[in-house]
Motif scaffolding. Structure first.
Motif, PDB file in Angstrom:
ATOM      1  N   LEU A  27     -39.931  12.064 -19.643  1.00 42.79           N
ATOM      2  CA  LEU A  27     -38.434  12.653 -19.014  1.00 42.79           C
ATOM      3  C   LEU A  27     -38.114  11.575 -17.903  1.00 42.79           C
ATOM      4  O   LEU A  27     -38.958  10.802 -17.172  1.00 42.79           O
ATOM      5  CB  LEU A  27     -38.666  13.828 -18.243  1.00 42.79           C
ATOM      6  CG  LEU A  27     -38.616  15.079 -19.464  1.00 42.79           C
ATOM      7  CD1 LEU A  27     -39.151  16.562 -18.626  1.00 42.79           C
ATOM      8  CD2 LEU A  27     -37.737  15.205 -20.214  1.00 42.79           C
ATOM      9  N   SER A  28     -36.687  11.628 -17.373  1.00 39.47           N
ATOM     10  CA  SER A  28     -36.456  10.757 -16.347  1.00 39.47           C
ATOM     11  C   SER A  28     -35.336  11.618 -15.620  1.00 39.47           C
ATOM     12  O   SER A  28     -34.225  11.748 -15.929  1.00 39.47           O
ATOM     13  CB  SER A  28     -35.814   9.193 -16.880  1.00 39.47           C
ATOM     14  OG  SER A  28     -35.361   8.655 -15.701  1.00 39.47           O
ATOM     15  N   LEU A  42     -37.873  25.036 -24.655  1.00 44.54           N
ATOM     16  CA  LEU A  42     -37.014  24.428 -23.583  1.00 44.54           C
ATOM     17  C   LEU A  42     -36.208  23.371 -23.911  1.00 44.54           C
ATOM     18  O   LEU A  42     -36.530  22.504 -24.697  1.00 44.54           O
ATOM     19  CB  LEU A  42     -38.010  23.828 -22.582  1.00 44.54           C
ATOM     20  CG  LEU A  42     -39.217  24.546 -21.908  1.00 44.54           C
ATOM     21  CD1 LEU A  42     -40.060  23.738 -21.089  1.00 44.54           C
ATOM     22  CD2 LEU A  42     -38.608  25.857 -20.987  1.00 44.54           C
ATOM     23  N   ILE A  43     -34.767  23.709 -23.508  1.00 45.43           N
ATOM     24  CA  ILE A  43     -33.771  22.676 -23.575  1.00 45.43           C
ATOM     25  C   ILE A  43     -33.578  22.005 -22.238  1.00 45.43           C
ATOM     26  O   ILE A  43     -33.251  22.913 -21.286  1.00 45.43           O
ATOM     27  CB  ILE A  43     -32.538  23.447 -24.135  1.00 45.43           C
ATOM     28  CG1 ILE A  43     -32.810  23.799 -25.596  1.00 45.43           C
ATOM     29  CG2 ILE A  43     -31.227  22.295 -24.133  1.00 45.43           C
ATOM     30  CD1 ILE A  43     -31.508  24.575 -26.273  1.00 45.43           C
ATOM     31  N   ILE A  44     -33.512  20.559 -22.327  1.00 44.95           N
ATOM     32  CA  ILE A  44     -33.491  20.081 -20.856  1.00 44.95           C
ATOM     33  C   ILE A  44     -32.628  18.870 -20.835  1.00 44.95           C
ATOM     34  O   ILE A  44     -32.250  18.338 -21.709  1.00 44.95           O
ATOM     35  CB  ILE A  44     -35.103  19.263 -20.775  1.00 44.95           C
ATOM     36  CG1 ILE A  44     -36.242  20.291 -20.661  1.00 44.95           C
ATOM     37  CG2 ILE A  44     -35.115  18.608 -19.507  1.00 44.95           C
ATOM     38  CD1 ILE A  44     -37.497  19.724 -21.021  1.00 44.95           C
ATOM     39  N   ARG A  51     -29.377  12.138 -22.000  1.00 45.85           N
ATOM     40  CA  ARG A  51     -29.800  12.767 -23.256  1.00 45.85           C
ATOM     41  C   ARG A  51     -30.176  14.295 -22.868  1.00 45.85           C
ATOM     42  O   ARG A  51     -30.571  14.649 -22.011  1.00 45.85           O
ATOM     43  CB  ARG A  51     -30.643  12.013 -24.098  1.00 45.85           C
ATOM     44  CG  ARG A  51     -32.121  12.203 -23.351  1.00 45.85           C
ATOM     45  CD  ARG A  51     -33.342  11.397 -24.126  1.00 45.85           C
ATOM     46  NE  ARG A  51     -34.676  11.373 -23.536  1.00 45.85           N
ATOM     47  CZ  ARG A  51     -35.634  10.747 -23.846  1.00 45.85           C
ATOM     48  NH1 ARG A  51     -35.488   9.874 -25.080  1.00 45.85           N
ATOM     49  NH2 ARG A  51     -36.908  11.035 -23.424  1.00 45.85           N
ATOM     50  N   VAL A  52     -30.086  15.049 -23.975  1.00 47.93           N
ATOM     51  CA  VAL A  52     -30.399  16.566 -23.850  1.00 47.93           C
ATOM     52  C   VAL A  52     -31.787  16.645 -25.150  1.00 47.93           C
ATOM     53  O   VAL A  52     -31.430  16.237 -26.172  1.00 47.93           O
ATOM     54  CB  VAL A  52     -29.385  17.562 -24.182  1.00 47.93           C
ATOM     55  CG1 VAL A  52     -29.762  18.936 -24.298  1.00 47.93           C
ATOM     56  CG2 VAL A  52     -28.149  17.280 -23.214  1.00 47.93           C
ATOM     57  N   VAL A  53     -32.823  17.113 -24.521  1.00 48.15           N
ATOM     58  CA  VAL A  53     -33.761  17.112 -25.397  1.00 48.15           C
ATOM     59  C   VAL A  53     -34.555  18.548 -25.355  1.00 48.15           C
ATOM     60  O   VAL A  53     -34.173  19.304 -24.696  1.00 48.15           O
ATOM     61  CB  VAL A  53     -34.920  16.241 -24.955  1.00 48.15           C
ATOM     62  CG1 VAL A  53     -34.630  14.761 -24.966  1.00 48.15           C
ATOM     63  CG2 VAL A  53     -35.445  16.469 -23.376  1.00 48.15           C
ATOM     64  N   ASN A  70     -26.578   9.794 -25.336  1.00 52.61           N
ATOM     65  CA  ASN A  70     -25.610   9.041 -25.069  1.00 52.61           C
ATOM     66  C   ASN A  70     -24.629  10.207 -24.414  1.00 52.61           C
ATOM     67  O   ASN A  70     -23.270  10.119 -24.339  1.00 52.61           O
ATOM     68  CB  ASN A  70     -24.672   8.380 -26.231  1.00 52.61           C
ATOM     69  CG  ASN A  70     -25.539   7.298 -26.880  1.00 52.61           C
ATOM     70  OD1 ASN A  70     -26.240   6.685 -26.070  1.00 52.61           O
ATOM     71  ND2 ASN A  70     -25.620   7.303 -28.013  1.00 52.61           N
ATOM     72  N   ILE A  71     -25.161  10.979 -23.410  1.00 57.15           N
ATOM     73  CA  ILE A  71     -24.318  11.817 -22.603  1.00 57.15           C
ATOM     74  C   ILE A  71     -24.856  11.866 -21.333  1.00 57.15           C
ATOM     75  O   ILE A  71     -26.181  11.896 -20.859  1.00 57.15           O
ATOM     76  CB  ILE A  71     -24.355  13.122 -23.223  1.00 57.15           C
ATOM     77  CG1 ILE A  71     -23.489  14.205 -22.517  1.00 57.15           C
ATOM     78  CG2 ILE A  71     -25.699  13.632 -23.431  1.00 57.15           C
ATOM     79  CD1 ILE A  71     -23.166  15.459 -23.317  1.00 57.15           C
TER      80      ILE A  71
END
Length: 251
Positions: A27-28, A42-44, A51-53, A70-71
């Motif tokens: 993650l960053s 988990l939605i992060i 990005r959403v992961v 790309n968000i």
């Protein structure tokens, strides 16, 4: 990190923890997270990677999967129909997604950055109620907006009087929560306080936590990004520059 209630010394890494990067195991600068109970994941909002992961909470999980890329995401919310709402601080908009969908539907803002009622300025955090109305912390406009489902413009429900520390004002609002009565709680970052706004004719809020200047005391905060409640009504605050999470019992 996952921290068991009552254990203040030992948390457990449940996503990331492999240094900053854009690998699926990394993650960053994540800014928001929610738990999807249906898939036990988990939605992060992985803001630094735009990005959403999603990371499974099952043991042995070593990487996530990309849901949206790309968000320039900052905040996340999920409604009871399991639609995912994501704020985009670069496009000054909030979009709603069905899980697995890439483009989403515009539900707030999207008319460029600005202070009009049909605009947002760096929207940060989100709260969605049962009617699918969206509350947005509109940080650059120092206000919280409510966009009713299907509306073309929002309603100012807190702040909107410019940046300041009066009870009618907010300063770079961040996390927010709305209870069953429609009472709004806002992490008023620039004022180091949590402020409560009762819905209906009130033009000002009430300080419920902090408001004693920037500091590390038990009654102080030093920048705050997000807040949450448990089912017993305890308030949890991410106290950013004090590197701690505080729990408060509020009346």
């Amino acid at each position: 990190m996952q921290w068991k209630n009552g254990d203040t010394t030992n948390g457990q890494v449940v996503a990331g923890g492999n240094g900053q990067g854009n690998g699926l195991h990394q993650l960053s600068t994540p800014t928001d997270v929610l738990i999807d109970k249906e898939t036990d994941s988990l939605i992060i909002c992985d803001w630094g990677n735009q990005r959403v992961v999603r990371w499974s909470r099952r043991s042995g999980t070593t990487q996530g999967e990309i849901l949206i890329d790309n968000i320039n995401c900052h905040g996340l919310a999920m409604d009871e129909q399991r639609y995912l709402y994501v704020s985009d601080v670069a496009k000054h908009e909030v979009r709603r997604y069905q899980l697995g969908e890439k483009n989403g539907t515009l539900v707030a803002g999207g008319n460029g950055g600005g202070a009009g009622l049909n605009q947002l300025g760096c929207p940060r955090y989100l709260f969605v109620n049962r009617q699918q109305n969206v509350y947005v912390s509109d940080s650059n406009n120092h206000r919280v907006m409510k966009w009713n489902k299907g509306a073309k413009e929002g309603i100012v429900v807190a702040g909107g009087q410019g940046a300041g520390s009066a009870l009618t004002q907010l300063s770079s609002p961040q996390g927010l929560f709305v209870d069953a009565l429609g009472t709004l709680y806002v992490a008023d970052d620039g004022n180091h306080r949590v402020i409560r706004w009762i819905q209906g004719g009130n033009k000002q809020g009430t300080v419920v936590v902090g408001g004693n200047g920037r500091g590390a005391g038990a009654n102080q905060l030093n920048r705050l990004f997000d807040l949450s409640f448990d089912r017993h009504g305890n308030l949890y605050v991410a106290d950013l520059n004090n590197q701690r999470v505080q729990r408060f019992s509020i009346e």
